[in-house]
Design a protein around this motif. Structure first.
Motif, PDB file in Angstrom:
ATOM      1  N   PRO A 392     -38.829  47.789 114.702  1.00 46.33           N
ATOM      2  CA  PRO A 392     -37.758  48.412 115.455  1.00 46.33           C
ATOM      3  C   PRO A 392     -38.256  49.458 115.942  1.00 46.33           C
ATOM      4  O   PRO A 392     -39.163  50.177 115.389  1.00 46.33           O
ATOM      5  N   PHE A 393     -37.849  49.827 117.224  1.00 48.37           N
ATOM      6  CA  PHE A 393     -38.515  50.978 118.020  1.00 48.37           C
ATOM      7  C   PHE A 393     -37.532  52.367 117.757  1.00 48.37           C
ATOM      8  O   PHE A 393     -36.317  52.399 117.605  1.00 48.37           O
ATOM      9  N   GLU A 394     -38.636  53.132 117.478  1.00 46.38           N
ATOM     10  CA  GLU A 394     -38.222  54.581 117.128  1.00 46.38           C
ATOM     11  C   GLU A 394     -38.849  55.272 118.326  1.00 46.38           C
ATOM     12  O   GLU A 394     -40.186  55.562 118.374  1.00 46.38           O
ATOM     13  N   PRO A 395     -38.287  56.108 119.194  1.00 47.01           N
ATOM     14  CA  PRO A 395     -38.672  56.877 120.196  1.00 47.01           C
ATOM     15  C   PRO A 395     -39.635  58.000 119.628  1.00 47.01           C
ATOM     16  O   PRO A 395     -40.926  57.918 120.228  1.00 47.01           O
ATOM     17  N   GLU A 396     -39.331  58.622 118.533  1.00 46.14           N
ATOM     18  CA  GLU A 396     -40.143  59.802 118.158  1.00 46.14           C
ATOM     19  C   GLU A 396     -41.399  59.144 117.618  1.00 46.14           C
ATOM     20  O   GLU A 396     -42.417  59.888 117.824  1.00 46.14           O
ATOM     21  N   ALA A 397     -41.333  58.241 116.807  1.00 45.42           N
ATOM     22  CA  ALA A 397     -42.615  57.599 116.169  1.00 45.42           C
ATOM     23  C   ALA A 397     -43.253  57.055 117.392  1.00 45.42           C
ATOM     24  O   ALA A 397     -44.553  57.092 117.278  1.00 45.42           O
ATOM     25  N   PHE A 398     -42.839  56.446 118.165  1.00 42.87           N
ATOM     26  CA  PHE A 398     -43.588  55.652 119.244  1.00 42.87           C
ATOM     27  C   PHE A 398     -44.360  56.781 120.030  1.00 42.87           C
ATOM     28  O   PHE A 398     -45.602  56.831 120.236  1.00 42.87           O
TER      29      PHE A 398
END
Length: 405
Positions: A392-398
């Motif tokens: 799942p895409f997570e902006p902060e982790a990315f």
């Protein structure tokens, strides 16, 4: 005259007598010829039949089982592996337990190393220069554009960075990293809803259509998505609506068997809409939470095939609403992927993007560009060939993975 007649009669008698001798000799010779004995018919003796008590082959040593240990047909008992081998039947593959999705992106952050060196670390290096002149800002713009962020988002980001750096004054490495992180997260827009709508309705399961062009890893992504849903506690039915590629249904069924998900398939070259309809029907009968429908990989230039994709969606909607239409894009295609995305968005209402092959590209900025182009969020990203490498895409982790620690 009488003498002449007498001579003729004598000649005839002599001739007739000689003929009789010849005929008689031939008859005698014919009678003297040896006669062949009558032919004796050849009798083929059939192979001896085995009698009661005869062994067909040397007896093999085997474990003796009592009658209680032998399962009855239909009893639901599972035969021993040795018995299955004797019948040349392989046991079903064991059902796997997929890796939990929570925090999966953090665990896969090393896969973003190529994008990290190009985008995150490249920008930090440029921003850390003692003097940020026009040439340096142009290099920053070039870095962002090369990473497929897109022209308009790049100009917005550079303008905000210039303003904040000028106001900040001092630029320690930690301050620059915090500044860049905040701006990149804002550019990706964490306010977008990235939730996968996969919870069943009162009478029907949630329906997810997976679309995309050939070669983007669409069928594999559908299989991996089934693992994501099973890991999150969902029951899944798969629909193999890609009937044009011979191996697509087999490939999807293999993915389903690994997690215990049933796969509905049709004849090769059959009607994809019919298979999708049957898959949802089966999902309703089983009380499944989610039905994932893998559609054929259509080239966006083929008008007829794109129209057929619209037909698949309309037919499925006879059962109920389509909850998600996920467009699978290959991150390595860059701006070409945006052209594909536009055409698909015109045919079906795209609700989310799945970006694959982000582990093999230095262009992580495509996340920003495709969101801006379609106005829909990136919901999943693929970071490798492993079965659980879809996250799942997570902006902060990315962003943290891009710019490093």
């Amino acid at each position: 005259m009488e003498i002449v007649i007498l001579a003729v009669v004598i000649a005839l008698v002599v001739i007739l007598g000689a003929g009789g001798l010849v005929v008689g000799s031939r008859r005698k010779k014919k009678q003297q010829l040896p006669t062949a004995p009558p032919s004796t018919p050849t009798i083929t003796t059939p192979p001896a039949e085995p009698h009661v008590g005869d062994e067909a082959e040397a007896p093999r040593e085997e474990t003796r089982r009592t009658i209680e240990e032998v399962p009855l047909p239909g009893s639901g008992a599972t035969a021993a592996p040795e018995a299955l081998e004797e019948l040349d039947v392989l046991p079903p593959p064991p059902i796997e337990q997929p890796e939990p999705t929570a925090g999966r992106l953090i665990r896969l952050r090393s896969r973003l190393s190529r994008s990290q060196s190009s985008l995150g670390k490249g920008l930090l290096t440029l921003l850390s220069r003692e003097r940020l002149d026009e040439d340096t800002w142009e290099e920053i713009e070039d870095t962002l554009i090369t990473a497929d962020v897109g022209v308009a988002p790049t100009q917005e980001l550079v303008e905000r960075l210039r303003t904040r750096v000028r106001v900040l004054g001092t630029r320690t490495p930690e301050e620059l990293r915090t500044l860049l992180r905040e701006e990149l997260v804002a550019l990706i827009d964490p306010s977008l809803d990235r939730t996968l709508r996969t919870e069943s309705h009162e009478e029907t399961p949630a329906v997810v259509l997976v679309v995309g062009v050939n070669g983007t890893g669409k069928t594999t992504t559908t299989g991996k998505l089934a693992r994501v849903l099973v890991a999150d506690g969902r029951s899944v039915v798969l629909g193999a609506a890609d009937t044009f590629r011979a191996a697509a249904a087999d490939q999807l069924q293999t993915w389903g068997e690994r997690v215990g998900a049933r796969t509905v398939r049709g004849p090769e070259g059959g009607d994809p809409a019919s298979v999708a309809f049957d898959a949802v029907k089966e999902g309703i009968a089983e009380g499944a939470d989610t039905v994932l429908v893998d559609t054929a990989g259509r080239l966006h230039t083929k008008t007829g095939l794109m129209d057929e994709l619209g037909k698949v969606k309309r037919v499925v909607e006879k059962h109920g609403p389509v909850d998600e239409v996920l467009l699978v894009l290959d991150a390595t295609t860059g701006q070409n992927g945006l052209v594909q995305a536009r055409v698909f968005a015109e045919v079906v209402d795209i609700t989310g993007i799945v970006l694959t092959k982000l582990d093999g590209t230095a262009k992580g900025g495509i996340v920003v560009a495709v969101q801006r182009e379609l106005g829909v969020p990136v919901k999943l990203i693929g970071l490798g060939e492993g079965a659980d490498d879809l996250a799942p895409f997570e902006p902060e982790a990315f962003v943290d993975a891009l710019i490093g620690d």
